[in-house]
Structure formats: C-alpha cells, structure tokens
Design a protein around this motif. Structure first.
Motif, PDB file in Angstrom:
ATOM      1  N   ALA A  36       7.674  36.343   2.675  1.00  0.00           N
ATOM      2  CA  ALA A  36       7.242  36.772   1.345  1.00  0.00           C
ATOM      3  C   ALA A  36       7.590  38.233   1.103  1.00  0.00           C
ATOM      4  CB  ALA A  36       5.740  36.552   1.190  1.00  0.00           C
ATOM      5  N   THR A  37       7.361  39.081   2.100  1.00  0.00           N
ATOM      6  CA  THR A  37       7.688  40.504   1.948  1.00  0.00           C
ATOM      7  C   THR A  37       9.189  40.699   1.794  1.00  0.00           C
ATOM      8  OG1 THR A  37       5.807  41.009   3.388  1.00  0.00           O
ATOM      9  CG2 THR A  37       7.364  42.780   2.950  1.00  0.00           C
ATOM     10  N   LEU A  38       9.968  40.043   2.638  1.00  0.00           N
ATOM     11  CA  LEU A  38      11.431  40.162   2.559  1.00  0.00           C
ATOM     12  C   LEU A  38      11.936  39.722   1.180  1.00  0.00           C
ATOM     13  CD1 LEU A  38      13.928  39.072   5.318  1.00  0.00           C
ATOM     14  CD2 LEU A  38      14.376  38.521   2.951  1.00  0.00           C
ATOM     15  N   SER A  39      11.471  38.569   0.715  1.00  0.00           N
ATOM     16  CA  SER A  39      11.925  38.066  -0.582  1.00  0.00           C
ATOM     17  C   SER A  39      11.525  38.993  -1.715  1.00  0.00           C
ATOM     18  CB  SER A  39      11.339  36.668  -0.820  1.00  0.00           C
ATOM     19  OG  SER A  39      11.700  35.790   0.221  1.00  0.00           O
ATOM     20  N   GLY A  40      10.294  39.514  -1.659  1.00  0.00           N
ATOM     21  CA  GLY A  40       9.836  40.422  -2.707  1.00  0.00           C
ATOM     22  C   GLY A  40      10.655  41.703  -2.767  1.00  0.00           C
ATOM     23  N   VAL A  41      10.986  42.268  -1.588  1.00  0.00           N
ATOM     24  CA  VAL A  41      11.778  43.495  -1.557  1.00  0.00           C
ATOM     25  C   VAL A  41      13.172  43.243  -2.116  1.00  0.00           C
ATOM     26  CG1 VAL A  41      12.874  45.167  -0.020  1.00  0.00           C
ATOM     27  CG2 VAL A  41      10.497  44.535   0.336  1.00  0.00           C
ATOM     28  N   VAL A  42      13.788  42.130  -1.750  1.00  0.00           N
ATOM     29  CA  VAL A  42      15.150  41.832  -2.209  1.00  0.00           C
ATOM     30  C   VAL A  42      15.180  41.505  -3.692  1.00  0.00           C
ATOM     31  CG1 VAL A  42      17.071  40.210  -1.975  1.00  0.00           C
ATOM     32  CG2 VAL A  42      15.943  41.103   0.061  1.00  0.00           C
ATOM     33  N   LEU A  43      14.244  40.699  -4.166  1.00  0.00           N
ATOM     34  CA  LEU A  43      14.299  40.201  -5.542  1.00  0.00           C
ATOM     35  C   LEU A  43      13.689  41.152  -6.553  1.00  0.00           C
ATOM     36  CD1 LEU A  43      13.363  36.470  -4.883  1.00  0.00           C
ATOM     37  CD2 LEU A  43      15.640  37.451  -5.195  1.00  0.00           C
ATOM     38  N   ALA A  95      20.034  43.861  -5.843  1.00  0.00           N
ATOM     39  CA  ALA A  95      20.494  42.906  -4.833  1.00  0.00           C
ATOM     40  C   ALA A  95      20.900  41.589  -5.482  1.00  0.00           C
ATOM     41  CB  ALA A  95      19.383  42.679  -3.801  1.00  0.00           C
ATOM     42  N   VAL A  96      20.152  41.158  -6.492  1.00  0.00           N
ATOM     43  CA  VAL A  96      20.496  39.908  -7.174  1.00  0.00           C
ATOM     44  C   VAL A  96      21.854  40.037  -7.852  1.00  0.00           C
ATOM     45  CG1 VAL A  96      19.796  38.307  -8.982  1.00  0.00           C
ATOM     46  CG2 VAL A  96      18.070  39.331  -7.487  1.00  0.00           C
ATOM     47  N   ALA A  97      22.084  41.156  -8.555  1.00  0.00           N
ATOM     48  CA  ALA A  97      23.375  41.366  -9.215  1.00  0.00           C
ATOM     49  C   ALA A  97      24.510  41.440  -8.199  1.00  0.00           C
ATOM     50  CB  ALA A  97      23.327  42.639 -10.056  1.00  0.00           C
ATOM     51  N   ASN A  98      24.257  42.079  -7.048  1.00  0.00           N
ATOM     52  CA  ASN A  98      25.289  42.145  -6.014  1.00  0.00           C
ATOM     53  C   ASN A  98      25.611  40.764  -5.463  1.00  0.00           C
ATOM     54  OD1 ASN A  98      25.900  44.924  -5.898  1.00  0.00           O
ATOM     55  ND2 ASN A  98      23.990  45.322  -4.788  1.00  0.00           N
ATOM     56  N   ALA A  99      24.587  39.926  -5.284  1.00  0.00           N
ATOM     57  CA  ALA A  99      24.828  38.574  -4.783  1.00  0.00           C
ATOM     58  C   ALA A  99      25.594  37.740  -5.798  1.00  0.00           C
ATOM     59  CB  ALA A  99      23.498  37.911  -4.437  1.00  0.00           C
ATOM     60  N   LEU A 100      25.240  37.856  -7.085  1.00  0.00           N
ATOM     61  CA  LEU A 100      25.926  37.077  -8.119  1.00  0.00           C
ATOM     62  C   LEU A 100      27.367  37.542  -8.321  1.00  0.00           C
ATOM     63  CD1 LEU A 100      23.049  36.773 -10.764  1.00  0.00           C
ATOM     64  CD2 LEU A 100      23.843  35.035  -9.149  1.00  0.00           C
ATOM     65  N   GLY A 101      27.606  38.830  -8.130  1.00  0.00           N
ATOM     66  CA  GLY A 101      28.949  39.364  -8.341  1.00  0.00           C
ATOM     67  C   GLY A 101      29.851  39.282  -7.124  1.00  0.00           C
ATOM     68  N   LEU A 102      29.317  38.762  -6.015  1.00  0.00           N
ATOM     69  CA  LEU A 102      30.117  38.721  -4.797  1.00  0.00           C
ATOM     70  C   LEU A 102      31.330  37.799  -4.892  1.00  0.00           C
ATOM     71  CD1 LEU A 102      30.202  39.973  -2.001  1.00  0.00           C
ATOM     72  CD2 LEU A 102      28.757  38.101  -1.173  1.00  0.00           C
TER      73      LEU A 102
END
Length: 785
Positions: free
Chosen positions: A398-405, A166-173
């Motif tokens: 916290a749960t949402l952020s942990g799952v995404v990151l 998800a982080v790579a997808n956000a950075l590459g958007l």
C-alpha cells in the motif's frame, strides 16, 4: 552522611576512546584508516551527487554543494560519527516535484526551513520516536521512491526527457522505446553492465580491483568510451560558480510550501535516523567490534542533519540526509572517527573547484543509468521477504503504490492507515477454544480480549456446565474493561452455583480465588519470582514424582518447562522492547557486579529490565586489583568495556547474606590444596584483613548488629571491592571527571531486604554503614507441593 543513590547521567562528558586517533592540544590528527576511508567514500559520492542532481532537475553543482556540506557540517556536528550524509536518492522525487512547482530558489528556501524544523525536533528530543514508524512503511516508501526514480531515469537512458510523474513516465515509455537514441542507450548499457559485473570479478586480481568503487569505474569507463568514440551525447555542464543560484524568499501557496517542508523533514529525518542505527550494527559487526567508536546519539544526529540542511539550502545545495551506500563504504573501509566523513567533504570541495574540466566530460546518460540502478536497488528483495515473513506485505504494498501513484506524503499516510487497520484486525482476532481435562473445564483464550471479542467470550462462558471446575487460560497481553466485566460477572455467577474458577495467564492475576479443591490445589502454588518447584501448574505431585527419573532428571524438565512458559507468557510482553534493543543496541546505565549465588536475582531486587544492567557475576562478587596475576581477566575486561565503551553512569557492587565464598574465606587454612576456587578467593583476602583490623565500628542493620562473622565479612567485602574498583585507570578517570559514581548494596536473602551503602564522597571515609532503602516486602514462603 549522605545517601548514595544511583543516578542516570544524560550529558556525559566525552573521553578519549582506547583506539581512537590521538589528539594533541590544539591539533587535529587523522588516523591512516580515516584518510583511506575518506578517499573511498569520495570516489563513490562524486558521481552519485552529480547523478542525483541530474535526476531532480536541479543545477548539477547543487549535488556537489550538498555532498560537501553533508560531509563537513553533518560529519562534524552529527551524532553518528561514521555515518556519511549528502544528497540522497530517497529525496529525488520530492525535490524534483518542488522544483517543478516552485522553482529552484524557493526549493532551497524550503530546504533551509526543513533544517530549522529538524533543529527544533532535536531540541525536543523526539529523535527516537522516528524509530516507531513501522519498517514496512519505511521500506515501502523507499521502494516507491526507487521505482519512481528508475522510471524517470529510464527516459534519459533512452535519450529522452522524463515526465512529471511516475504514471506519465510509465505511459510514455512505449513511445520512448520506439525513438531510443543508440548512442545514449549504448553509454547507459555500458554503465549498467560495469555496475553489475564489477563486484563479481573472480579471482585474487578481482578482489584487488574491486576495492575501486563500481560507480566510479562505470562512470569513468563510460566517459572514456564516449570521448574516444566521439559519441554525440549530452554531457555534464557545470556553470561558473559566480552564477550559482542561491535561495530566495519562498513564493507560492503557504500550504504547499508547508507540505514541502514537512515532506523533506520527514524523509530526511527518518532515513538519517534509521541509517544511523544500521551503521551502529555494521560497526559492531566489524572484527574490532567497534572498540573506540561511540554509538550514535540520535538527537544529536538529528541536530547535525538540521544544521546541514540549513547550510546546504543557504548555499544553493540539495537537501541532505544520511545515506546508506556511502556509510557502508565508510565503515567497511575501516574508518574510526568522524574525520573520514569530514575529509570526504573536503575532497568534494577540491574536486568542485579544480576538476570542473574533467567533470564536464561525463555523459548524462551514464549518470542517469547510475541513478536508475540505485533506484532499482531501493526495491530490496530482502525487505520484501522480511515484511512477508512478518505478515506486513499489505502495508508495504500500500505504501509503495501510494508513493508511486500519488506522492510521498500521501503514500506514507496510506501506509499508516493500512498498518492501523491491520493492527485492529489482529486485535480483533481472538481464538476461544474449550476442552475437558482431568474432570475440569479448560477455556483457552488466545489473543487480545477487547470489546470486539466479548460476544464470543460470553457465548463460550455460558456454554460451560454450572457447578463445574473451570480454568480460564488467557494467552494474551491485553484485556479491556468490557471483557474484564464480562469475565468478572460470569465468574461471580459460576461461584454462586457451587463451581470453582481459576484464571491464569501472563499477568498472573486471579479474578476469583477458587475453593481449595483437589483439582485446583496444584495451581495454588504458582507465584512469580519463586523457584521452579512452585511453578508446576497443572501437574499433580504424583505425576511430578513419576516424571523425575534418572533418564529424565527434574532439572532438565524444569528448564524446558521454564523456557516454554517464557515463550508463551513472557515473550509476547517483551518482544517489542527486545526488538527495539536489538535494533538500537545496549545502552545500560549501570555496571552491576554481584555474586554468582543462585538466590540473588538481580532483576528482581533492582526492578530492572532488559538493557538496564550490564551484569558481571562471580564467586564472592570480587574485583581483582589491577595487575594481579589472576589468570582471569574477565572482570577487568567487563569494567573496561562498561566504563569506556558503554559509558555507564554508575557501578554497583552487591553482596549478600550467607555468602559461601565469605564462609570459605573464614574457614581457609594455610595447608588447603590450591584448587581453582582457592586461587580465586585469594582476591578476597584484603576484605578479611580489613575486617580483622577492627578499624570500623559497624552500625545496626534494621536495628541489629551483624549476626555473625560471615555477615560482617560480607559487608566488609562490599566496601573493599569498591576500593579495588577505584584502582582501575578508566574508573579513576571517570570519577575525577564527575561522570561516574560507585555504590555498594547488601541483600539479606532471608529477609528479602536490600540495603544501600551510604557515606561521604570517598570510599575510605565511609562509616561502613548500610542504610535501608526502598524496603521490599518479605516474600511469602512457597507452599509445599
């Protein structure tokens, strides 16, 4: 002679429900509602299954395999008849990660292993423990998965390829936006527009066309536009079934594969069980109140999901779970049995075999847009408002952020950790206030008393004047040993200096009995399970007499005061259990039919709580014979509902001493006016005739004979109403199957003593002997105010 004691029946045989589709011997017959519902679910499941397979990077056929297996296997063996299972968007992220790490064949093997774990958990009957997970964690996990899905599919919508995280997808958007492909973007925009606008079409025509699923219309419309315009966009490519990839032996790190099995087991199990509970609520909210549809059996549902995952993985399909969108469509379409779910799986099989040329025309950006919208919908505004209202938004975030990151397991672990920290913080938040009232010192402790609050508690106690009259109000549900010792030691010292101490609270326990002073006399009468006039704690007799005026009747004050005390003292103790019952619905083990007499408190004499007894009360605990013209079908309706829908294991008729209805029966004359009470009491005449026949030799009750004719009629009436119960067709059928028992109870009000009818298997062969069971201690008479 045997003692008939109530027993819970765990493995109850299934019987035909009143409104379920008829089944003949050796035949499988489908109701029309199930047929139409299966088509509606199929039209939703087909595009979603292909889209989820695309999002995971698995072969597109694997989505169809999982949808078919979810319908046929989970639909047949699961414990939630109307829940629809198949490839779920919540499993997209973990499945995609497993495919990237270990390949498709190993991922299929992991799915098989996860199914076997689910079967093992079902055998251990731990399904309900999944419901103990905080909803904030579950909603945060699903929201994190939804955000990850949306970010990945956005790249396909723009004509590119998603990254590995998800982080790579956000950075590459930004770079992807700069190189967006107009054809793919146009098809995706059309799909999203139809998905959002279709449910909002106005007018009567709009209501008619909205019956066609928006997902089907959006994908079909995008496919038609792409074909007619000749757009160069990637399309679905279903390979030949002869080359379909099947599972192989797992290859890779053992710990990594074990983590994958654990993750799939966790997500599929929790999602399926929570969805099953939600489906039960949807069924109960239908106009027919779900009559004829059995409630979900969670352990069986977990076994059905496990079997489906074993079969799906073995056939090269995606992991399977219960899915909300398709289940809601199934319930809303009026399905009445598991036939609708199984038929939808059959339609998927036929489509996968016969509609391959049509499916190959579907543009991949349209499927990506469909899954992206589903992912965004998983970030529910309603859930965010709910967790905010319950002060658990930190756990959710916290749960949402942990799952995404980081990942699903890590995110759930982070959410659990934050939830524990929040619980400890609340446990440590104890408010201690002090005031002077009517010459007494009042120390109010709100919250849980643990060792963390001991320093503040000790400081507040030692600030109270020596020799004073003190009332300590504990407004909480827990006190640990350290707090108990602190309070006990201070109480002993305060009493030694001539003071008085009274401790009140939900538990009702006194740490030290205060001296009988005028200041404390008003409190000395408070006892649980006694009438309202014994509960006027803190209110002096003069104040009570002054408050009982024609404008403010005492009964109204009693009711308001009782409700207030429930909210302060009892509600905190039962809130969690009542919340669980609200989620899962009622599953009482007994139908308890008793008199409307105000002195007979059913929960007190049976030591039962919420969800235990399905209670029916009427004057004289009477059961009208079936077919009698009574003008009131409430008792018959309750019997039918309890026996056929709630599947109670036993029915108890409870009479009591000094029954006014039995006294009225004995005193009734032929010329009495036909009042509503007289018309109702005619259902008790068989009891009067039974007693008059003198064909029963009554045994002693606690060493004595019945005191008078009223008591003898009260006892006879219980036996007679049990016979009336046997005349009801649902009761007779369940008794013949051996899945239902009948019991008679007699409660002597003056002695506070319960008696249980004992005898042989048939009511008519009872010796009409009441045997004392579980003697209750006589209630101490209430002191005068």
């Amino acid at each position: 002679m045997t003692l008939c004691t109530p027993a819970r029946t765990t493995n109850r045989p299934r019987v035909q429900r009143p409104h379920s589709p008829p089944k003949g011997p050796g035949r499988f017959r489908v109701a029309g509602a199930d047929l139409s519902a299966s088509v509606a679910v199929f039209l939703i499941a087909l595009p979603l299954s292909l889209g989820i397979a695309l999002a995971t990077g698995a072969p597109l056929q694997s989505g169809l395999v999982a949808a078919a297996v979810g319908g046929l296997v989970a639909g047949r063996f699961g414990g939630s008849p109307l829940q629809v299972s198949g490839p779920a968007a919540g499993l997209t992220v973990v499945t995609a990660e497993l495919i990237q790490l270990y390949g498709w064949r190993t991922t299929c093997a992991i799915t098989v292993l996860a199914g076997l774990v689910q079967l093992g958990l079902s055998a251990l009957r731990v399904a309900r423990s999944a419901l103990a997970v905080s909803p904030a964690i579950v909603h945060g996990m699903l929201a994190g998965i939804g955000a990850t899905i949306a970010l990945a599919q956005l790249h396909i919508v723009l004509g590119g390829t998603p990254q590995s995280s998800a982080v790579a997808n956000a950075l590459g958007l930004p770079a992807q936006l700069a190189h967006a492909r107009p054809a793919a973007l146009g098809i995706s925009a059309l799909t999203v527009a139809v998905l959002l606008c279709w449910p909002r079409l106005p007018g009567r025509a709009g209501r008619l066309v909205r019956k066609v699923p928006a997902a089907l219309v959006a994908v079909a419309g995008a496919t038609a536009v792409a074909a007619l315009a000749g757009l160069a966009v990637p399309r679905v490519d279903l390979p030949s079934w002869s080359s379909h990839a099947l599972p192989g032996l797992p290859t890779g790190p053992v710990l990594g594969i074990a983590a994958g099995v654990l993750t799939i087991t966790l997500v599929t199990s929790v999602q399926s069980l929570l969805s099953a509970v939600a489906v039960d609520k949807l069924i109960a909210a239908r106009p027919d109140h779900g009559m004829g549809v059995p409630r979900s059996r969670l352990d069986r549902e977990l076994a059905g999901q496990g079997a489906a995952n074993v079969v799906s993985g073995a056939l090269g399909g995606l992991p399977v779970a219960g899915v909300a969108v398709r289940s809601v469509a199934n319930v809303s379409a009026g399905a009445v049995s598991r036939a609708s779910t199984m038929l939808h799986g059959l339609w998927i099989v036929l489509a996968a075999l016969l509609l391959v040329p049509v499916l190959d025309l579907i543009p991949l950006p349209a499927l990506a847009a469909l899954v992206m919208v589903v992912g965004l919908q998983m970030v529910s505004i309603t859930h965010i408002r709910t967790v905010t209202r319950h002060r658990e938004v930190v756990v959710y975030a916290a749960t949402l952020s942990g799952v995404v990151l980081v990942g699903i397991l890590e995110g759930v672990a982070l959410g659990v950790g934050v939830a524990i920290a929040v619980a400890l913080h609340r446990l440590a938040r104890t408010r201690i206030t002090r005031e002077e009232r009517d010459g007494r010192q009042l120390l109010h402790v709100r919250g849980q008393l643990t060792f963390l609050a001991v320093p503040r508690l000790s400081r507040a106690l030692h600030q109270l004047p020596q020799g004073s009259d003190v009332v300590v109000e504990l407004d909480g549900s827990f006190m640990d040993h350290a707090a108990y010792e602190t309070l006990s030691d201070w109480t002993a010292g305060h009493l030694a200096h001539g003071g008085t101490v009274e401790t009140t609270g939900p538990s009702g326990a006194r740490i030290a009995e205060p001296a009988p002073t005028a200041a404390s006399a008003a409190h000395a009468c408070c006892r649980p399970w006694t009438p309202w006039h014994n509960h006027q704690c803190g209110e002096r007799p003069a104040e009570r007499a002054e408050s009982e005026t024609p404008e403010r009747p005492a009964a109204g004050l009693h009711l308001a005061s009782g409700i207030g005390k429930f909210q302060r003292n009892t509600a905190p103790l039962v809130r969690d259990e009542l919340a669980r019952l609200a989620r899962e619905g009622q599953t009482p083990s007994q139908l308890f039919l008793t008199c409307a007499d105000s002195r007979l408190v059913t929960s007190m004499i049976t030591s039962s709580g919420p969800g235990d007894l399905f209670t029916v009360r009427n004057v004289g605990n009477l059961v009208p014979l079936p077919g009698e013209e009574s003008g009131d079908d409430s008792v018959a309706a309750a019997i039918e509902y309890a026996v056929d829908v709630l599947r109670v294991a036993s029915i108890t008729v409870c009479g009591h001493s000094g029954c006014g209805a039995m006294q009225a029966l004995l005193n009734a004359g032929p010329d009495d006016p036909p009042t509503p009470l007289r018309r109702w009491l005619r259902h008790g005449r068989p009891s009067l005739e039974r007693m008059a026949s003198r064909r029963h030799a009554w045994a002693r009750i606690s060493g004595r004979l019945p005191a008078d004719a009223v008591e003898q009629l009260c006892l006879t009436n219980v036996v007679q109403q049990l016979e009336h119960l046997r005349a009801y067709e649902p009761v007779a059928r369940r008794l013949a199957e051996g899945s239902l028992t009948l019991h008679g109870v007699y409660f002597h009000v003056g002695e506070a003593q319960a008696y249980l009818l004992s005898g042989t298997d048939e009511v008519h062969s009872y010796d009409d002997v009441f045997t004392q069971v579980m003697p209750t201690e006589a209630l101490e008479p209430a002191r005068a105010s």
